[in-house]
Motif scaffolding. Structure first.
Motif, PDB file in Angstrom:
ATOM      1  N   HIS B 185       6.958  23.636  25.725  1.00  0.00           N
ATOM      2  CA  HIS B 185       6.731  22.937  24.470  1.00  0.00           C
ATOM      3  C   HIS B 185       5.287  22.451  24.392  1.00  0.00           C
ATOM      4  N   ASN B 186       4.498  22.830  25.390  1.00  0.00           N
ATOM      5  CA  ASN B 186       3.104  22.394  25.438  1.00  0.00           C
ATOM      6  C   ASN B 186       2.145  23.490  24.985  1.00  0.00           C
ATOM      7  N   SER B 187       2.631  24.399  24.135  1.00  0.00           N
ATOM      8  CA  SER B 187       1.769  25.491  23.646  1.00  0.00           C
ATOM      9  C   SER B 187       1.192  26.299  24.791  1.00  0.00           C
ATOM     10  N   MET B 188       2.042  26.590  25.760  1.00  0.00           N
ATOM     11  CA  MET B 188       1.605  27.447  26.855  1.00  0.00           C
ATOM     12  C   MET B 188       2.677  28.479  27.134  1.00  0.00           C
ATOM     13  N   ILE B 189       2.235  29.588  27.694  1.00  0.00           N
ATOM     14  CA  ILE B 189       3.178  30.613  28.132  1.00  0.00           C
ATOM     15  C   ILE B 189       2.864  30.903  29.591  1.00  0.00           C
ATOM     16  N   TYR B 190       3.894  30.982  30.403  1.00  0.00           N
ATOM     17  CA  TYR B 190       3.722  31.158  31.837  1.00  0.00           C
ATOM     18  C   TYR B 190       4.228  32.527  32.267  1.00  0.00           C
ATOM     19  N   PHE B 191       3.506  33.136  33.199  1.00  0.00           N
ATOM     20  CA  PHE B 191       3.912  34.431  33.750  1.00  0.00           C
ATOM     21  C   PHE B 191       3.976  34.312  35.263  1.00  0.00           C
ATOM     22  N   ALA B 192       5.054  34.801  35.851  1.00  0.00           N
ATOM     23  CA  ALA B 192       5.155  34.790  37.309  1.00  0.00           C
ATOM     24  C   ALA B 192       5.439  36.212  37.765  1.00  0.00           C
ATOM     25  N   ASP B 193       4.630  36.680  38.689  1.00  0.00           N
ATOM     26  CA  ASP B 193       4.795  38.043  39.182  1.00  0.00           C
ATOM     27  C   ASP B 193       5.427  38.056  40.549  1.00  0.00           C
ATOM     28  N   PHE B 206      -2.665  28.247  24.513  1.00  0.00           N
ATOM     29  CA  PHE B 206      -3.164  28.805  23.265  1.00  0.00           C
ATOM     30  C   PHE B 206      -3.350  27.716  22.220  1.00  0.00           C
ATOM     31  N   ARG B 207      -4.085  28.061  21.171  1.00  0.00           N
ATOM     32  CA  ARG B 207      -4.515  27.118  20.143  1.00  0.00           C
ATOM     33  C   ARG B 207      -3.390  26.567  19.291  1.00  0.00           C
ATOM     34  N   ASP B 208      -2.361  27.352  19.138  1.00  0.00           N
ATOM     35  CA  ASP B 208      -1.434  27.052  18.051  1.00  0.00           C
ATOM     36  C   ASP B 208      -0.158  26.378  18.518  1.00  0.00           C
ATOM     37  N   LEU B 209       0.800  26.293  17.616  1.00  0.00           N
ATOM     38  CA  LEU B 209       2.004  25.525  17.887  1.00  0.00           C
ATOM     39  C   LEU B 209       2.898  26.245  18.904  1.00  0.00           C
ATOM     40  N   MET B 232       3.388  35.995  17.759  1.00  0.00           N
ATOM     41  CA  MET B 232       2.111  36.064  18.460  1.00  0.00           C
ATOM     42  C   MET B 232       2.172  37.173  19.501  1.00  0.00           C
ATOM     43  N   VAL B 233       1.066  37.890  19.667  1.00  0.00           N
ATOM     44  CA  VAL B 233       1.023  39.011  20.607  1.00  0.00           C
ATOM     45  C   VAL B 233       0.238  38.605  21.846  1.00  0.00           C
ATOM     46  N   PHE B 234       0.859  38.751  23.016  1.00  0.00           N
ATOM     47  CA  PHE B 234       0.182  38.502  24.283  1.00  0.00           C
ATOM     48  C   PHE B 234       0.138  39.819  25.040  1.00  0.00           C
ATOM     49  N   VAL B 235      -1.022  40.126  25.626  1.00  0.00           N
ATOM     50  CA  VAL B 235      -1.145  41.395  26.362  1.00  0.00           C
ATOM     51  C   VAL B 235      -1.731  41.146  27.743  1.00  0.00           C
ATOM     52  N   ALA B 236      -1.416  42.085  28.644  1.00  0.00           N
ATOM     53  CA  ALA B 236      -1.985  42.020  29.978  1.00  0.00           C
ATOM     54  C   ALA B 236      -2.989  43.146  30.116  1.00  0.00           C
ATOM     55  N   LEU B 241      -4.018  40.438  33.961  1.00  0.00           N
ATOM     56  CA  LEU B 241      -4.336  39.121  33.415  1.00  0.00           C
ATOM     57  C   LEU B 241      -3.865  39.039  31.964  1.00  0.00           C
ATOM     58  N   TRP B 242      -3.024  38.043  31.703  1.00  0.00           N
ATOM     59  CA  TRP B 242      -2.447  37.904  30.367  1.00  0.00           C
ATOM     60  C   TRP B 242      -3.346  37.052  29.478  1.00  0.00           C
ATOM     61  N   SER B 243      -3.366  37.393  28.176  1.00  0.00           N
ATOM     62  CA  SER B 243      -4.094  36.570  27.219  1.00  0.00           C
ATOM     63  C   SER B 243      -3.497  36.761  25.835  1.00  0.00           C
ATOM     64  N   PHE B 244      -3.824  35.812  24.952  1.00  0.00           N
ATOM     65  CA  PHE B 244      -3.366  35.905  23.566  1.00  0.00           C
ATOM     66  C   PHE B 244      -4.251  36.902  22.836  1.00  0.00           C
TER      67      PHE B 244
END
Lengths: 132, 334
Positions: B185-193, B206-209, B232-236, B241-244
């Motif tokens: 809920h903190n405008s973050m997305i987490y990835f675990a490999d 990320f910037r948004d909601l 929203m599209v996130f790519v590796a 390395l993931w990013s918006f």
């Protein structure tokens, strides 16, 4: 992401804050308020649950925030890694209710939100671990 | 345009699921029922109303190979629905929960399903042939708070992950099962490999909601949907390395103008200068969803190797189907 661990003891933290404070005063005398704020934000918030340390750090950050005259130049020279922590201190400033502090914090808040987005505000609200 | 179709099914859609051939959709219109609609000659017709739960149906999953629907509700119960002729016949599954069930998912082989609950537990249910009923087993390890999302690993095993330090939603595995992603809920997305002895984790602010749900379209492309009403599209990249990347829907305005026009309404009263943002408002295209997107479901047929279509549903009561093949810049990630 792990459980919060006290990184340093209170004494060490106070010493570090005092050291930061002297550096900030010197930068302000040289009319470098942006550098002063960057210095204040470094190592912030202190990794501790001790409220006295957090308050001591707030005093230092507050001093630097109040010295800012040109918010636009602050925004263009502040690295994005400082956005989230600055936003947290702005909210602490807004919570004081002190008129000059609130005016200044609101002025910076507007520009910071433009730069960093609403996500920055969300992270301030949602972070229960790294509180200022 | 990525949007294939938009349909207003109700005032608000809590959750939805598609039939194996995508000809029917089951959803909860924010009450204790599940409505099943079928697409007949280009029009959606209400075919069935599944009426067994006493409270809001918080999760629906439709088995792609078994054609069975599983529903869970705040009434702490679950039903498995099987189609017999033109009727859907429910079988009650006693979950033995003392709090609401919040989410459900069939396992990969569809012989089990997992339920997350407000009782801070996850239960796994499987069918016992000799007694002709579904047995529920509560996983011993308790979480510290409500379980908002469950996800089966592709090899039909469920893994317990402790995310109680954060207010998180929507845990999903990548198609190969090597990466796990979830949002906060903190405008973050987490990835675990490589979950296991030495996982590596990334977090993307990320910037948004915040996002409410995500979908792994491929190993390198994740779609997130949430409070911004626009996926929203996130790519590796090549090194993982993931990013918006961008919002899925075309927007005429640049990111900074977008925030300005959002602010003019919300913060306008507080900032002393009066900005006239009418010009900005006019040029900003409104997203197709009018309220928070709460659910994103893949439209994948059994045998498909990749996902190119998915649907979103939200608090605005709409279900929107999207097609990624209409976006040339994303094809390299599919």
């Amino acid at each position: 992401m792990a459980d919060f661990v006290e990184a340093e003891n209170a004494e060490a933290i106070f010493t570090r804050i005092e050291h930061k404070s002297r550096k900030i005063e010197s930068l302000l005398k040289q009319h470098k308020p942006v550098e002063a704020l960057k210095t204040a934000l470094e190592g912030s918030p202190p990794r501790t649950e001790d409220e006295r340390c957090k308050s001591a750090n707030w005093i230092v950050v507050h001093r630097a925030i109040m010295a800012i005259k040109d918010v636009d130049s602050l925004m263009s020279s502040l690295d994005s890694e400082y956005y989230d922590v600055l936003m947290k201190y702005l909210y602490r400033g807004l919570s004081t209710g002190d008129r000059p502090t609130c005016d200044q914090c609101l002025r910076i808040h507007e520009k910071l939100t433009e730069r960093a987005g609403l996500g920055c505000i969300l992270r301030t609200l949602a972070d229960k671990v790294n509180t200022v | 345009m990525a949007i294939v179709s938009v349909h207003q099914f109700a005032q608000c859609v809590t959750c939805h699921a598609w039939s194996p051939e995508h000809s029917m959709i089951a959803f909860c219109p924010n009450n204790n029922e599940v409505h099943i609609y079928k697409l007949l000659e280009g029009k959606w017709e209400k075919m069935h109303v599944l009426h067994k739960h006493d409270q809001i149906v918080s999760g629906i999953d439709w088995g792609r190979s078994s054609n069975r629907i599983v529903t869970v509700s705040h009434d702490r119960n679950s039903y498995v629905w099987s189609q017999e002729g033109i009727e859907w016949v429910p079988t009650l599954v006693i979950l033995r929960l003392n709090r609401a069930a919040l989410c459900v998912q069939w396992s990969t082989k569809e012989n089990k399903f997992a339920v997350g609950s407000g009782a801070k537990t996850v239960c796994v249910c499987y069918y016992e042939q000799e007694n002709n009923w579904w047995v529920s087993k509560v996983i011993r390890k308790r979480h510290d708070s409500s379980v908002t999302s469950v996800a089966w690993h592709p090899d039909n095993q469920i893994m317990q992950l402790d995310l109680s330090f954060s207010w998180s939603f929507a845990m999903k595995w990548s198609p190969s099962g090597s990466t796990l992603a979830y949002v906060g809920h903190n405008s973050m997305i987490y990835f675990a490999d490589e979950i296991g002895p030495s996982p590596s984790a990334q977090s993307v602010s990320f910037r948004d909601l915040p996002l409410r749900d995500i979908l792994f379209v491929s190993e390198r492309l994740v779609i997130g949907a949430g409070f911004d009403c626009n996926p929203m599209v996130f790519v590796a990249d090549d090194i993982g390395l993931w990013s918006f990347l961008r919002f899925l829907e075309d927007k005429k305005a640049t990111p900074s103008t977008k925030v300005n026009s959002q602010l003019s309404g919300t913060f306008g009263k507080f900032y002393s200068q009066s900005k006239s943002n009418d010009a900005n408002e006019a040029s900003r295209t409104r997203p197709a969803h009018e309220n928070c997107i709460t659910s994103i479901v893949p439209l994948k047929k059994a045998g498909d190797t990749t996902i190119s279509k998915f649907s979103t549903s939200g608090l605005d009561g709409k279900v929107i189907v999207w097609d990624l093949r209409q976006h040339p810049d994303l094809l390299q990630y599919l």
